[in-house]
Write an enzyme that holds these catalytic residues in place. Structure first.
Site, PDB file in Angstrom:
ATOM      1  N   ASP A  36       6.139  -4.330   9.586  1.00 55.08           N
ATOM      2  CA  ASP A  36       5.613  -5.593   9.096  1.00 55.08           C
ATOM      3  C   ASP A  36       4.664  -6.095  10.180  1.00 55.08           C
ATOM      4  O   ASP A  36       5.094  -6.484  11.263  1.00 55.08           O
ATOM      5  CB  ASP A  36       6.780  -6.573   8.873  1.00 55.08           C
TER       6      ASP A  36
ATOM      7  N   TRP B 247      12.037 -12.999  10.467  1.00 52.85           N
ATOM      8  CA  TRP B 247      11.401 -12.186   9.413  1.00 52.85           C
ATOM      9  C   TRP B 247      12.053 -10.811   9.328  1.00 52.85           C
ATOM     10  O   TRP B 247      12.247 -10.267   8.236  1.00 52.85           O
ATOM     11  CB  TRP B 247       9.891 -12.102   9.632  1.00 52.85           C
TER      12      TRP B 247
ATOM     13  N   LYS C  81      -3.152 -14.599   8.108  1.00 56.73           N
ATOM     14  CA  LYS C  81      -3.244 -14.929   9.531  1.00 56.73           C
ATOM     15  C   LYS C  81      -4.480 -14.268  10.136  1.00 56.73           C
ATOM     16  O   LYS C  81      -5.461 -14.933  10.447  1.00 56.73           O
ATOM     17  CB  LYS C  81      -1.981 -14.528  10.262  1.00 56.73           C
TER      18      LYS C  81
END
Ligand code: PMP
Length: 356
Positions: free
Chosen positions: A168, A101, A192
């Site tokens: 992030d 990511w 999540k």
């Protein structure tokens, strides 16, 4: 049968949250309307949005120098929207390269300006966090991924740098208390730890904005969202509602200190079990292990397949590792009860006894 949900995201939600969301689909707050039918400019939705924003601020303990936005496009859009708003063509930003990511964020930033990689863990397949940062003095910000969902590593401290810090936090937001005021911008997909898929949280310090020369299309411009009271266009009403309920649940269940305690209990149980069974090999350096995503392998591919089959038979889903790294991964987000981890640990031990 209720499944044991170890999905990496979208993932497990608290039962109370989806029960309330289900009620609201039929009759939202006794309005006689479904939450799916109400306008985003009604006072009904404004109340939902304002409570969600207030919950974020109270969990983060941040003041009004920050703005809380719920945006479309996933964390992936933030990979692009962050540099579009903050990085001039001739300027440079520093990024940590600790997994897939982070790498995607680096690639997107490259469309807008220069990128300096401050640290990389690529040399060991991203099985650790490289904490030795080399940040150029003129970097306009440092970006990092607090938890690497795929590789199963997590930062356990906040990097100490002089420039604005951007994170992030998609896969570990609100899993523990931290000094959120050290960050200038935080983003996270909701799916999540803080809701269902369909909305992304961006928390931005207002004085960070408006410092670059590039013209920004309004829908991509954080300032336009702020000016419009976080209602620049139609937000994903239902996803914002589910996120508000999830944040309410976190607060009602003891806040971030309690989330951290639960996360540590789950992770200790799982990693201690894995460490006691030579058949299973956790891949991540101990000090960098994630509280949220435990990654491990079985050296024998056939046995790995058998283990996954047994998980399936026992109602355990989400245990297969990400397609890019293979192996096995157990995700343990905020809503996962300790009993689910106990169940998978029992299976791990039983399997190791039979096959080890
Ligand atoms: N960052 C991290 C750390 C992630 O785990 C994910 C998704 N799993 C993303 C970014 C991408 O999020 P989205 O799919 O919401 O764009």
């Amino acid at each position: 049968m209720k499944m044991y949900n170890f999905n990496s995201g979208p993932s497990i939600l608290p039962e109370e949250v989806y029960a309330q969301a289900a009620d609201a689909i039929h009759n939202f707050n006794n309005t006689g309307l479904s939450i799916l039918e109400i306008g985003h400019r009604t006072s009904w939705f404004e109340e939902v949005l304002h409570e969600a924003q207030a919950n974020v601020k109270s969990l983060m303990q941040i003041d009004d120098s920050y703005e809380v936005l719920y945006l479309h496009g996933g964390a992936t859009t933030q990979f692009m929207q962050v540099p579009m708003n903050l990085l001039d063509t001739n300027a440079q930003a520093a990024y940590c390269d600790n997994g897939i990511w982070g790498k995607k964020a680096i690639e997107e930033a490259g469309y807008f300006g220069k990128v300096a990689v401050a640290a990389s863990s690529k040399d060991k397949g991203h099985t650790y966090i490289n904490k030795t940062l080399n940040v150029p003095d003129d970097a306009v910000y440092l970006h990092y991924t607090t938890n690497n969902t795929v590789e199963g590593t997590q930062w356990h401290h906040i990097p100490d740098v002089s420039m604005p810090l951007i994170a992030d936090m998609s896969s570990d937001i609100f899993c523990r208390p931290m000094d959120f005021s050290k960050f200038s911008l935080i983003y996270a997909g909701a799916q999540k730890n803080m809701g269902a898929a369909g909305v992304t949280l961006t928390v931005v310090k207002k004085d960070l904005l408006g410092k670059i020369n590039r013209p920004i299309p309004p829908i991509m411009d954080y300032r336009k969202h702020i000016e419009a009271g976080a209602l620049l266009n139609t937000p994903p009403v239902f996803a914002v509602y589910v996120s508000m309920l999830t944040l309410r649940w976190i607060i009602a269940n003891g806040g971030l200190a309690a989330m951290e305690q639960r996360a540590k209990e789950r992770a200790d149980l799982l990693y201690n079990t894995l460490d006691s069974l030579p058949l299973f090999k956790p891949t991540v350096a101990k000090e960098d292990r994630s509280l949220m995503n435990a990654v491990f392998i079985l050296e024998n591919g056939e046995l790995e397949k058998q283990f996954l089959d047994e998980c399936k038979k026992n109602g355990m889903i989400g245990v297969k590792g990400h397609r890019s790294v293979g192996g096995l991964r157990i995700s343990m987000y905020n809503a996962l009860p300790l009993s689910s981890v106990q169940a998978v640990c029992d299976l791990l031990k039983d399997f190791a006894n039979r096959k080890g």
